[in-house]
Motif scaffolding. Sequence first.
Motif, PDB file in Angstrom:
ATOM      1  N   ASN A  40      13.351 -10.207  11.197  1.00 18.96           N
ATOM      2  CA  ASN A  40      14.458 -10.746  10.418  1.00 18.96           C
ATOM      3  C   ASN A  40      13.853 -11.552   9.282  1.00 18.96           C
ATOM      4  O   ASN A  40      13.296 -12.624   9.493  1.00 18.96           O
ATOM      5  CB  ASN A  40      15.346 -11.639  11.297  1.00 18.96           C
ATOM      6  N   LEU A  41      13.946 -11.045   8.090  1.00 15.80           N
ATOM      7  CA  LEU A  41      13.361 -11.686   6.918  1.00 15.80           C
ATOM      8  C   LEU A  41      14.403 -12.456   6.117  1.00 15.80           C
ATOM      9  O   LEU A  41      14.375 -12.478   4.893  1.00 15.80           O
ATOM     10  CB  LEU A  41      12.669 -10.637   6.044  1.00 15.80           C
ATOM     11  N   SER A  42      15.325 -13.100   6.855  1.00 14.31           N
ATOM     12  CA  SER A  42      16.362 -13.878   6.185  1.00 14.31           C
ATOM     13  C   SER A  42      16.536 -15.210   6.914  1.00 14.31           C
ATOM     14  O   SER A  42      16.002 -15.420   7.997  1.00 14.31           O
ATOM     15  CB  SER A  42      17.694 -13.113   6.186  1.00 14.31           C
ATOM     16  N   GLY A  43      17.313 -16.069   6.332  1.00 12.29           N
ATOM     17  CA  GLY A  43      17.591 -17.371   6.913  1.00 12.29           C
ATOM     18  C   GLY A  43      18.813 -17.395   7.809  1.00 12.29           C
ATOM     19  O   GLY A  43      19.250 -18.459   8.230  1.00 12.29           O
ATOM     20  N   GLU A  44      19.376 -16.228   8.127  1.00 10.78           N
ATOM     21  CA  GLU A  44      20.561 -16.111   8.979  1.00 10.78           C
ATOM     22  C   GLU A  44      20.248 -15.216  10.174  1.00 10.78           C
ATOM     23  O   GLU A  44      19.437 -14.294  10.066  1.00 10.78           O
ATOM     24  CB  GLU A  44      21.721 -15.486   8.190  1.00 10.78           C
ATOM     25  N   PRO A  45      20.891 -15.438  11.352  1.00 17.75           N
ATOM     26  CA  PRO A  45      20.698 -14.518  12.474  1.00 17.75           C
ATOM     27  C   PRO A  45      21.087 -13.091  12.073  1.00 17.75           C
ATOM     28  O   PRO A  45      21.972 -12.890  11.253  1.00 17.75           O
ATOM     29  CB  PRO A  45      21.640 -15.059  13.557  1.00 17.75           C
ATOM     30  N   ALA A  46      20.394 -12.111  12.655  1.00 18.21           N
ATOM     31  CA  ALA A  46      20.661 -10.705  12.331  1.00 18.21           C
ATOM     32  C   ALA A  46      20.452  -9.853  13.573  1.00 18.21           C
ATOM     33  O   ALA A  46      19.583 -10.142  14.393  1.00 18.21           O
ATOM     34  CB  ALA A  46      19.736 -10.233  11.220  1.00 18.21           C
ATOM     35  N   ASP A  69      20.155 -10.524  23.941  1.00 24.49           N
ATOM     36  CA  ASP A  69      20.429  -9.272  23.231  1.00 24.49           C
ATOM     37  C   ASP A  69      19.377  -9.100  22.130  1.00 24.49           C
ATOM     38  O   ASP A  69      18.359  -9.785  22.131  1.00 24.49           O
ATOM     39  CB  ASP A  69      21.850  -9.257  22.669  1.00 24.49           C
ATOM     40  N   LEU A  70      19.612  -8.220  21.215  1.00 22.64           N
ATOM     41  CA  LEU A  70      18.636  -7.966  20.157  1.00 22.64           C
ATOM     42  C   LEU A  70      18.832  -8.853  18.929  1.00 22.64           C
ATOM     43  O   LEU A  70      18.167  -8.654  17.921  1.00 22.64           O
ATOM     44  CB  LEU A  70      18.694  -6.498  19.725  1.00 22.64           C
ATOM     45  N   THR A  71      19.727  -9.836  19.011  1.00 21.22           N
ATOM     46  CA  THR A  71      19.931 -10.710  17.858  1.00 21.22           C
ATOM     47  C   THR A  71      18.647 -11.477  17.556  1.00 21.22           C
ATOM     48  O   THR A  71      18.065 -12.113  18.433  1.00 21.22           O
ATOM     49  CB  THR A  71      21.085 -11.695  18.118  1.00 21.22           C
ATOM     50  N   LEU A  72      18.208 -11.375  16.319  1.00 18.63           N
ATOM     51  CA  LEU A  72      16.999 -12.068  15.876  1.00 18.63           C
ATOM     52  C   LEU A  72      17.397 -13.341  15.138  1.00 18.63           C
ATOM     53  O   LEU A  72      18.278 -13.316  14.281  1.00 18.63           O
ATOM     54  CB  LEU A  72      16.174 -11.185  14.941  1.00 18.63           C
ATOM     55  N   GLN A  73      16.740 -14.428  15.467  1.00 13.75           N
ATOM     56  CA  GLN A  73      16.959 -15.687  14.775  1.00 13.75           C
ATOM     57  C   GLN A  73      16.327 -15.600  13.377  1.00 13.75           C
ATOM     58  O   GLN A  73      15.519 -14.721  13.115  1.00 13.75           O
ATOM     59  CB  GLN A  73      16.366 -16.841  15.579  1.00 13.75           C
ATOM     60  N   PRO A  74      16.677 -16.515  12.487  1.00 12.67           N
ATOM     61  CA  PRO A  74      16.048 -16.483  11.158  1.00 12.67           C
ATOM     62  C   PRO A  74      14.525 -16.485  11.266  1.00 12.67           C
ATOM     63  O   PRO A  74      13.954 -17.250  12.043  1.00 12.67           O
ATOM     64  CB  PRO A  74      16.561 -17.774  10.503  1.00 12.67           C
ATOM     65  N   TRP A  75      13.905 -15.581  10.557  1.00 18.54           N
ATOM     66  CA  TRP A  75      12.445 -15.430  10.450  1.00 18.54           C
ATOM     67  C   TRP A  75      11.780 -15.024  11.769  1.00 18.54           C
ATOM     68  O   TRP A  75      10.586 -15.145  11.933  1.00 18.54           O
ATOM     69  CB  TRP A  75      11.813 -16.712   9.880  1.00 18.54           C
ATOM     70  N   GLU A  76      12.547 -14.501  12.699  1.00 16.00           N
ATOM     71  CA  GLU A  76      11.983 -14.059  13.983  1.00 16.00           C
ATOM     72  C   GLU A  76      11.464 -12.630  13.864  1.00 16.00           C
ATOM     73  O   GLU A  76      12.031 -11.793  13.172  1.00 16.00           O
ATOM     74  CB  GLU A  76      13.047 -14.109  15.082  1.00 16.00           C
ATOM     75  N   ALA A  77      10.384 -12.343  14.595  1.00 15.96           N
ATOM     76  CA  ALA A  77       9.832 -10.991  14.658  1.00 15.96           C
ATOM     77  C   ALA A  77       9.468 -10.683  16.110  1.00 15.96           C
ATOM     78  O   ALA A  77       9.070 -11.575  16.855  1.00 15.96           O
ATOM     79  CB  ALA A  77       8.605 -10.867  13.773  1.00 15.96           C
ATOM     80  N   ARG A  78       9.642  -9.417  16.496  1.00 19.16           N
ATOM     81  CA  ARG A  78       9.289  -8.957  17.846  1.00 19.16           C
ATOM     82  C   ARG A  78       8.644  -7.591  17.771  1.00 19.16           C
ATOM     83  O   ARG A  78       8.963  -6.794  16.894  1.00 19.16           O
ATOM     84  CB  ARG A  78      10.531  -8.829  18.727  1.00 19.16           C
ATOM     85  N   VAL A  79       7.764  -7.318  18.720  1.00 19.60           N
ATOM     86  CA  VAL A  79       7.150  -5.978  18.871  1.00 19.60           C
ATOM     87  C   VAL A  79       7.477  -5.516  20.282  1.00 19.60           C
ATOM     88  O   VAL A  79       7.210  -6.225  21.255  1.00 19.60           O
ATOM     89  CB  VAL A  79       5.625  -6.028  18.669  1.00 19.60           C
ATOM     90  N   TYR A  80       8.077  -4.328  20.386  1.00 20.19           N
ATOM     91  CA  TYR A  80       8.405  -3.710  21.668  1.00 20.19           C
ATOM     92  C   TYR A  80       7.612  -2.430  21.831  1.00 20.19           C
ATOM     93  O   TYR A  80       7.288  -1.761  20.852  1.00 20.19           O
ATOM     94  CB  TYR A  80       9.898  -3.344  21.732  1.00 20.19           C
ATOM     95  N   ARG A  81       7.334  -2.066  23.081  1.00 17.92           N
ATOM     96  CA  ARG A  81       6.696  -0.769  23.367  1.00 17.92           C
ATOM     97  C   ARG A  81       7.417  -0.116  24.539  1.00 17.92           C
ATOM     98  O   ARG A  81       8.018  -0.760  25.370  1.00 17.92           O
ATOM     99  CB  ARG A  81       5.213  -0.920  23.649  1.00 17.92           C
ATOM    100  N   ARG A  82       7.301   1.222  24.561  1.00 19.89           N
ATOM    101  CA  ARG A  82       7.892   1.994  25.673  1.00 19.89           C
ATOM    102  C   ARG A  82       6.804   2.412  26.608  1.00 19.89           C
ATOM    103  O   ARG A  82       5.688   2.603  26.253  1.00 19.89           O
ATOM    104  CB  ARG A  82       8.583   3.251  25.164  1.00 19.89           C
TER     105      ARG A  82
END
Length: 82
Positions: A40-46, A69-82
Motif C-alpha cells: 500500500n503506497l498511500s496514506g490511507e488503508p487499502a 483480512d487483506l486490508t493493508l494499513q498505510p505504507w504496509e507491505a506483505r509477501v505471501y507464498r503458496r
Amino acid sequence: MSRPVVVVEPGGGQRAGNVESLPRTSATPCFNRPVVVLANLSGEPATPDISADWAGAELVLGNCKPAEDLTLQPWEARVYRR
C-alpha cells in the motif's frame, strides 16, 4: 535442474517511470515457489484485489502486524507464498 543466472546491466531492464524491472521472459523472474507482494503506497488503508487462488497463502514477510483480512494499513507491505 539449475537455470542459468540472468545478469541485466543497469538500464537494460524494462522501465516504468523511475522503476526498472528485469526483462520479461519465460525464465524470469524465477522463484522456487510462487510469491505475491502486496504494498500500500498511500496514506490511507487499502484492500488489494487479489485472485482467490491466493486464499490460505503463507505470510512470509511484512512490515506491520497483519489484519485478519487483506486490508493493508498505510505504507504496509506483505509477501505471501503458496
